[in-house]
Motif scaffolding. Structure first.
Motif, short mmCIF file in Angstrom:
data_model
loop_
_atom_site.label_atom_id
_atom_site.label_comp_id
_atom_site.label_asym_id
_atom_site.label_seq_id
_atom_site.Cartn_x
_atom_site.Cartn_y
_atom_site.Cartn_z
N VAL A 126 0.64 -1.28 0.24
CA VAL A 126 -0.19 0.13 0.17
C VAL A 126 1.03 1.56 0.06
O VAL A 126 0.41 2.12 -0.85
CB VAL A 126 -1.01 0.27 0.99
CG1 VAL A 126 -0.62 -0.34 2.52
CG2 VAL A 126 -2.03 0.99 1.01
N ASP A 127 2.11 1.19 0.97
CA ASP A 127 2.90 2.69 0.76
C ASP A 127 3.53 2.54 -0.45
O ASP A 127 3.57 3.88 -1.14
CB ASP A 127 3.42 2.06 1.76
CG ASP A 127 3.16 2.30 2.74
OD1 ASP A 127 2.19 3.19 3.26
OD2 ASP A 127 2.80 1.35 4.46
N MET A 128 3.90 1.48 -1.06
CA MET A 128 4.71 1.95 -1.96
C MET A 128 3.54 2.50 -3.37
O MET A 128 3.38 3.20 -4.78
CB MET A 128 5.18 0.27 -2.68
CG MET A 128 6.37 -0.41 -2.46
SD MET A 128 6.42 -2.08 -2.27
CE MET A 128 7.31 -1.32 -4.05
N PHE A 129 2.86 1.69 -3.48
CA PHE A 129 1.11 2.35 -4.29
C PHE A 129 1.43 3.79 -4.07
O PHE A 129 0.74 4.55 -4.96
CB PHE A 129 -0.27 1.18 -4.05
CG PHE A 129 -0.74 2.13 -5.62
CD1 PHE A 129 -0.75 1.48 -6.84
CD2 PHE A 129 -2.38 2.36 -4.24
CE1 PHE A 129 -1.43 2.07 -7.02
CE2 PHE A 129 -3.31 2.68 -5.94
CZ PHE A 129 -2.89 2.93 -6.82
N LYS A 130 1.17 4.09 -2.79
CA LYS A 130 0.71 5.93 -2.74
C LYS A 130 1.04 6.09 -2.95
O LYS A 130 1.59 7.87 -2.46
CB LYS A 130 -0.22 5.31 -1.64
CG LYS A 130 -1.42 4.80 -1.46
CD LYS A 130 -2.35 5.19 -0.14
CE LYS A 130 -3.77 4.68 0.08
NZ LYS A 130 -4.79 4.84 0.64
N HIS A 131 2.84 5.80 -2.76
CA HIS A 131 4.17 6.81 -2.65
C HIS A 131 3.99 8.01 -3.60
O HIS A 131 3.52 7.43 -5.18
CB HIS A 131 4.94 6.38 -3.03
CG HIS A 131 6.52 7.21 -2.38
ND1 HIS A 131 7.00 7.79 -3.25
CD2 HIS A 131 7.51 7.11 -1.14
CE1 HIS A 131 8.31 8.52 -2.51
NE2 HIS A 131 8.68 7.44 -1.40
N PRO A 132 4.60 9.58 -3.48
CA PRO A 132 4.40 10.04 -4.56
C PRO A 132 5.15 9.85 -6.35
O PRO A 132 4.09 10.00 -7.01
CB PRO A 132 5.05 11.30 -4.26
CG PRO A 132 4.33 11.52 -3.01
CD PRO A 132 4.31 9.76 -2.13
N GLU A 155 -6.40 -7.09 2.00
CA GLU A 155 -4.49 -7.17 3.06
C GLU A 155 -3.83 -8.05 2.54
O GLU A 155 -4.33 -8.71 1.21
CB GLU A 155 -4.87 -9.17 4.01
CG GLU A 155 -3.85 -9.38 4.93
CD GLU A 155 -3.99 -10.41 5.44
OE1 GLU A 155 -3.06 -11.22 6.11
OE2 GLU A 155 -5.21 -10.81 5.77
N LEU A 156 -2.48 -7.31 2.27
CA LEU A 156 -1.42 -7.76 1.13
C LEU A 156 -0.67 -8.79 2.11
O LEU A 156 -0.19 -9.60 3.11
CB LEU A 156 -0.85 -6.37 1.02
CG LEU A 156 -1.66 -5.27 0.56
CD1 LEU A 156 -1.25 -4.19 0.41
CD2 LEU A 156 -2.18 -5.84 -1.25
N ALA A 157 0.30 -8.69 1.44
CA ALA A 157 1.34 -10.25 1.62
C ALA A 157 2.40 -9.11 2.91
O ALA A 157 2.38 -10.47 3.64
CB ALA A 157 2.25 -10.32 0.55
N SER A 158 2.40 -8.19 2.83
CA SER A 158 2.34 -7.51 4.38
C SER A 158 2.19 -8.22 5.51
O SER A 158 2.67 -7.57 6.54
CB SER A 158 3.66 -5.92 4.21
OG SER A 158 2.10 -5.38 3.95
N GLY A 159 1.09 -7.66 5.43
CA GLY A 159 0.00 -8.66 6.62
C GLY A 159 -0.71 -6.52 6.67
O GLY A 159 -1.35 -6.40 7.21
N LEU A 160 0.15 -5.73 5.97
CA LEU A 160 -1.19 -4.65 5.72
C LEU A 160 -1.95 -4.79 5.21
O LEU A 160 -2.31 -5.23 4.13
CB LEU A 160 -0.47 -3.65 5.22
CG LEU A 160 1.28 -3.31 6.17
CD1 LEU A 160 1.63 -1.76 5.26
CD2 LEU A 160 0.70 -2.87 7.94
N ILE A 161 -2.78 -3.87 5.57
CA ILE A 161 -4.27 -3.93 4.60
C ILE A 161 -4.66 -2.11 3.82
O ILE A 161 -4.47 -1.23 4.71
CB ILE A 161 -5.84 -3.76 5.58
CG1 ILE A 161 -5.59 -5.15 6.33
CG2 ILE A 161 -7.27 -3.31 5.12
CD1 ILE A 161 -6.48 -5.90 6.93
N GLY A 162 -4.91 -2.57 2.41
CA GLY A 162 -4.79 -1.10 2.06
C GLY A 162 -5.01 -1.84 0.90
O GLY A 162 -5.68 -2.54 0.11
#
Length: 402
Positions: A126-132, A155-162
């Motif tokens: 999620v953070d990679m996708f939302k990175h500017p 749920e993503l492979a990292s365990g984060l949700i987004g």
């Protein structure tokens, strides 16, 4: 399906979601598309080329040369061979290389050589996708004329949700199939659609609304988007979602918000479809605190809302088409014809609550379409997706005449 006989080049880059490429490939082959697979070197660490070559019945290409013979895998020929390129999963690295023209592998070289439509289906955390930087690369690629299939939430492979999950293979195949089903006359059109209910607050807890689910408006949006039109969908509160990248959603709650959103977008569209169930009245005063129960009765002072369809219909420009909806319970045809004339519609879609399976909340609808020349067309009870196709066909025929 529209994919039958189409030449599809499937690019697979290095993501844990690469396992879904086998499912996607299987569905494309089942749809009778001819598929060739190109993998990045890192993708082979997640799924074997043997799996994808077996499913595609074609050799999987990875490098510029065939190692055993030194024969060249001609990226130019491959780019020209394809009717469509789909890169799924597309990693942040692959998006970056394509956006900047860095072609240091076979897949990115094919991308730069392709003359056909190219679709990217991103997959990353999620953070990679939302990175500017990622978002900038996506916007740059869209500016080049490429298509994007948005990642899904979960749920993503990292365990984060987004947001970041690769779109499900079934959804990707539907989008690609819809792409080949586009009607040329619709491809240059812009369509504004209102859908769903409005919510008129009484206090912070209570509101006035109606039983509209938004299903009909959303089905129409999907039908016109699949035909190639660019859609602006103004939606009241609903649980529904869209899958086509040609649909831009503006979410609203109140009738006033819907009016202003429709007014702002009205002039830029070729077709306007008023499918929303807009409240006719709204509380004149909204309490700032929850109203406490007092006495045996309660009186609400209601004010009339703006007639969105009537107000905007009066400003219709030459060349614009307007379709309205009428949900009636008695004297259905005469009421619909009166509304058609009063609001300057070109067509009105009549449904009656007296018809079983029609109207709010159902997955089906039974419509009668009346045009401004008083021609009447009656349709059988159908799914709302099929009803949307009937409305699309009427508009396509009208645009084709013009």
């Amino acid at each position: 399906m529209n994919l039958k006989g189409k030449k599809i080049l499937l690019g697979v880059s290095g993501s844990i979601a690469a396992y879904k490429s086998a499912l996607l490939l299987r569905l494309l082959v089942k749809a009778e598309a001819e598929v060739r697979v190109v993998m990045t070197q890192s993708a082979t660490e997640f799924i074997t080329p043997l799996t994808l070559s077996t499913l595609s019945k074609n050799p999987v290409l990875i490098s510029f040369t065939k190692n055993e013979t030194g024969e060249w895998n001609n990226h130019v020929e491959l780019g020209l061979w394809a009717d469509l390129v789909i890169i799924a999963p597309a990693t942040a690295k692959t998006l970056s290389k394509c956006a900047t023209g860095l072609c240091d592998d076979l897949l990115t070289a094919i991308y730069l050589s392709a003359r056909c439509p190219v679709f990217f289906a991103p997959a990353m955390d999620v953070d990679m996708f939302k990175h500017p930087s990622t978002q900038d690369n996506i916007q740059k690629l869209i500016g080049y004329g490429n298509h994007f299939i948005s990642p899904e939430h979960g749920e993503l492979a990292s365990g984060l949700i987004g947001d970041g999950r690769l779109a499900e293979p079934e959804n990707i195949v539907k989008i690609l199939d819809d792409h080949f089903g586009k009607r040329p006359v619709a491809a240059a059109k812009r369509v504004l659609i209102t859908a769903g209910p409005t919510v008129e607050p009484i206090d912070p807890v209570r509101f006035i609304s109606n039983r509209s689910s938004g299903k009909m408006g959303y089905a129409i949006a999907e039908a016109f988007a699949a035909a190639g039109a660019q859609i602006t969908l103004i939606s009241g509160p609903t649980h529904l979602k869209t899958s086509n990248p040609n649909i831009r959603i503006i979410t609203i709650e109140t009738a006033s918000q819907m009016f202003h959103a429709a007014q702002d977008n009205f002039g830029a569209n070729d077709l306007i479809i008023f499918a929303a169930a807009v409240a006719d009245y709204t509380p004149r005063h909204v309490a700032e605190q929850k109203i406490k129960k007092q006495g045996d009765s309660m009186t609400l002072d209601l004010a009339k809302t703006t007639d969105i369809a009537g107000t905007l219909g009066a400003t219709k420009k030459p060349g614009q088409l307007i379709i309205g909806f009428a949900l009636e319970t008695e004297n259905e045809l005469s009421h619909a014809q009166d509304k058609l004339a009063r609001k300057n519609f070109d067509y009105i879609v009549l449904n009656s609550l007296n018809d079983p399976g029609a109207g709010f909340a159902h997955d089906t609808n039974k419509i009668t379409v009346i045009d401004k020349d008083k021609n009447v067309r009656q349709f059988d009870l159908k799914s709302k997706d099929e009803v949307a196709q009937d409305i699309l066909n009427i508009v396509i025929a009208k645009w084709s005449e013009a």
